[in-house]
Design a protein around this motif. Structure first.
Motif, short mmCIF file in Angstrom:
data_model
loop_
_atom_site.label_atom_id
_atom_site.label_comp_id
_atom_site.label_asym_id
_atom_site.label_seq_id
_atom_site.Cartn_x
_atom_site.Cartn_y
_atom_site.Cartn_z
N ARG A 47 0.65 -1.22 -0.03
CA ARG A 47 0.02 0.02 -0.03
C ARG A 47 0.75 1.28 -0.05
O ARG A 47 0.66 2.36 -0.71
CB ARG A 47 -0.95 0.13 1.41
CG ARG A 47 -2.05 -0.73 1.12
CD ARG A 47 -3.30 -0.50 2.12
NE ARG A 47 -3.66 -1.98 2.50
CZ ARG A 47 -3.54 -2.36 3.73
NH1 ARG A 47 -3.13 -1.58 4.79
NH2 ARG A 47 -3.78 -3.68 4.00
N LYS A 48 1.87 1.18 0.86
CA LYS A 48 2.76 2.29 0.84
C LYS A 48 3.48 2.66 -0.43
O LYS A 48 3.67 3.98 -0.93
CB LYS A 48 3.88 2.23 1.94
CG LYS A 48 3.28 2.61 3.28
CD LYS A 48 4.35 2.16 4.33
CE LYS A 48 3.99 2.43 5.66
NZ LYS A 48 5.07 2.15 6.74
N GLN A 49 4.06 1.42 -1.17
CA GLN A 49 4.55 1.65 -2.60
C GLN A 49 3.59 2.12 -3.50
O GLN A 49 3.99 3.02 -4.16
CB GLN A 49 5.26 0.40 -2.88
CG GLN A 49 6.36 -0.04 -2.21
CD GLN A 49 6.88 -1.50 -2.50
OE1 GLN A 49 6.10 -2.45 -3.46
NE2 GLN A 49 7.80 -2.07 -1.86
N ALA A 50 2.26 1.83 -3.36
CA ALA A 50 1.29 2.27 -4.48
C ALA A 50 1.14 3.61 -4.47
O ALA A 50 0.84 4.35 -5.18
CB ALA A 50 0.03 1.35 -4.29
N MET A 51 0.85 3.96 -2.93
CA MET A 51 0.69 5.42 -2.52
C MET A 51 1.76 6.26 -3.07
O MET A 51 1.35 7.37 -3.46
CB MET A 51 0.38 5.68 -1.14
CG MET A 51 -0.11 6.97 -0.83
SD MET A 51 -1.56 7.65 -1.61
CE MET A 51 -3.06 6.91 -0.61
N SER A 52 3.13 5.88 -2.96
CA SER A 52 4.24 6.70 -3.36
C SER A 52 4.17 6.90 -4.91
O SER A 52 4.55 7.87 -5.27
CB SER A 52 5.55 5.94 -3.12
OG SER A 52 5.65 6.15 -1.62
N ARG A 53 3.96 5.70 -5.52
CA ARG A 53 3.86 5.76 -6.98
C ARG A 53 2.63 6.64 -7.36
O ARG A 53 3.03 7.53 -8.50
CB ARG A 53 3.63 4.29 -7.71
CG ARG A 53 4.79 3.39 -7.60
CD ARG A 53 4.76 2.40 -8.48
NE ARG A 53 3.50 1.49 -8.12
CZ ARG A 53 3.49 0.50 -7.40
NH1 ARG A 53 4.42 0.17 -6.88
NH2 ARG A 53 2.25 -0.28 -7.15
N LEU A 54 1.63 6.84 -6.93
CA LEU A 54 0.52 7.61 -7.28
C LEU A 54 0.62 9.13 -6.90
O LEU A 54 0.47 10.00 -7.84
CB LEU A 54 -0.96 7.22 -6.47
CG LEU A 54 -2.06 7.93 -6.75
CD1 LEU A 54 -2.56 7.77 -8.11
CD2 LEU A 54 -3.31 7.64 -5.77
N VAL A 55 1.14 9.36 -5.90
CA VAL A 55 1.86 10.72 -5.51
C VAL A 55 2.68 11.22 -6.77
O VAL A 55 2.58 12.19 -7.20
CB VAL A 55 2.39 10.85 -4.14
CG1 VAL A 55 3.11 12.08 -3.83
CG2 VAL A 55 1.22 10.71 -3.09
N ALA A 56 3.65 10.45 -7.07
CA ALA A 56 4.79 10.71 -7.84
C ALA A 56 4.09 10.92 -9.34
O ALA A 56 4.42 11.93 -10.06
CB ALA A 56 5.82 9.68 -8.02
N LEU A 57 3.20 10.19 -9.70
CA LEU A 57 2.26 10.43 -10.95
C LEU A 57 1.97 11.72 -10.93
O LEU A 57 1.71 12.46 -11.85
CB LEU A 57 1.48 9.29 -11.17
CG LEU A 57 0.53 9.21 -12.41
CD1 LEU A 57 1.38 9.34 -13.83
CD2 LEU A 57 -0.29 8.19 -12.33
N ALA A 58 1.11 12.11 -9.90
CA ALA A 58 0.15 13.10 -9.52
C ALA A 58 1.14 14.54 -9.74
O ALA A 58 0.94 15.44 -10.48
CB ALA A 58 -0.62 13.14 -8.39
N GLN A 59 2.29 14.34 -9.24
CA GLN A 59 3.13 15.22 -9.28
C GLN A 59 3.83 15.69 -10.53
O GLN A 59 4.32 16.76 -10.93
CB GLN A 59 4.42 15.33 -8.01
CG GLN A 59 3.85 15.49 -6.54
CD GLN A 59 4.87 15.14 -5.80
OE1 GLN A 59 5.60 14.13 -5.92
NE2 GLN A 59 4.72 15.63 -4.42
N SER A 60 3.92 14.44 -11.42
CA SER A 60 4.49 14.86 -12.56
C SER A 60 3.65 15.23 -13.92
O SER A 60 3.82 15.75 -14.93
CB SER A 60 5.19 13.41 -13.05
OG SER A 60 3.90 12.46 -13.54
#
Length: 80
Positions: A47-60
């Motif tokens: 879950r933490k990895q998925a959330m980190s990927r989602l935040v990185a995607l939103a920031q990009s």
């Protein structure tokens, strides 16, 4: 293996059984897999990895995904 008795809403169990049949598994196998993941903490890590990927995607994103400088107004959103 040890037996475990749970109390589950009848409708939830019925829907879980239907889904398990559709996925060619059993409710027992799914509960066992969940408990294994819960016990070793791997689900929380996933879950933490998925959330980190989602935040990185939103920031990009450059289309105003909520984290950009762009402030959208009603006219921008409804422009035809």
């Amino acid at each position: 293996m040890t037996n475990l008795t749970l109390s589950v809403d009848a409708d939830v169990l019925r829907r879980a059984r239907v889904r398990a049949v559709q996925e060619d598994t059993s409710v027992n196998a799914e509960v066992r897999a969940f408990l294994n993941g819960y016990a070793d903490g791997s689900q929380q890590d996933q879950r933490k990895q998925a959330m980190s990927r989602l935040v990185a995607l939103a920031q990009s994103m450059r289309t105003g995904g909520g984290l950009s400088e762009r402030a959208w107004d009603r006219d921008d959103l409804h422009e035809r």
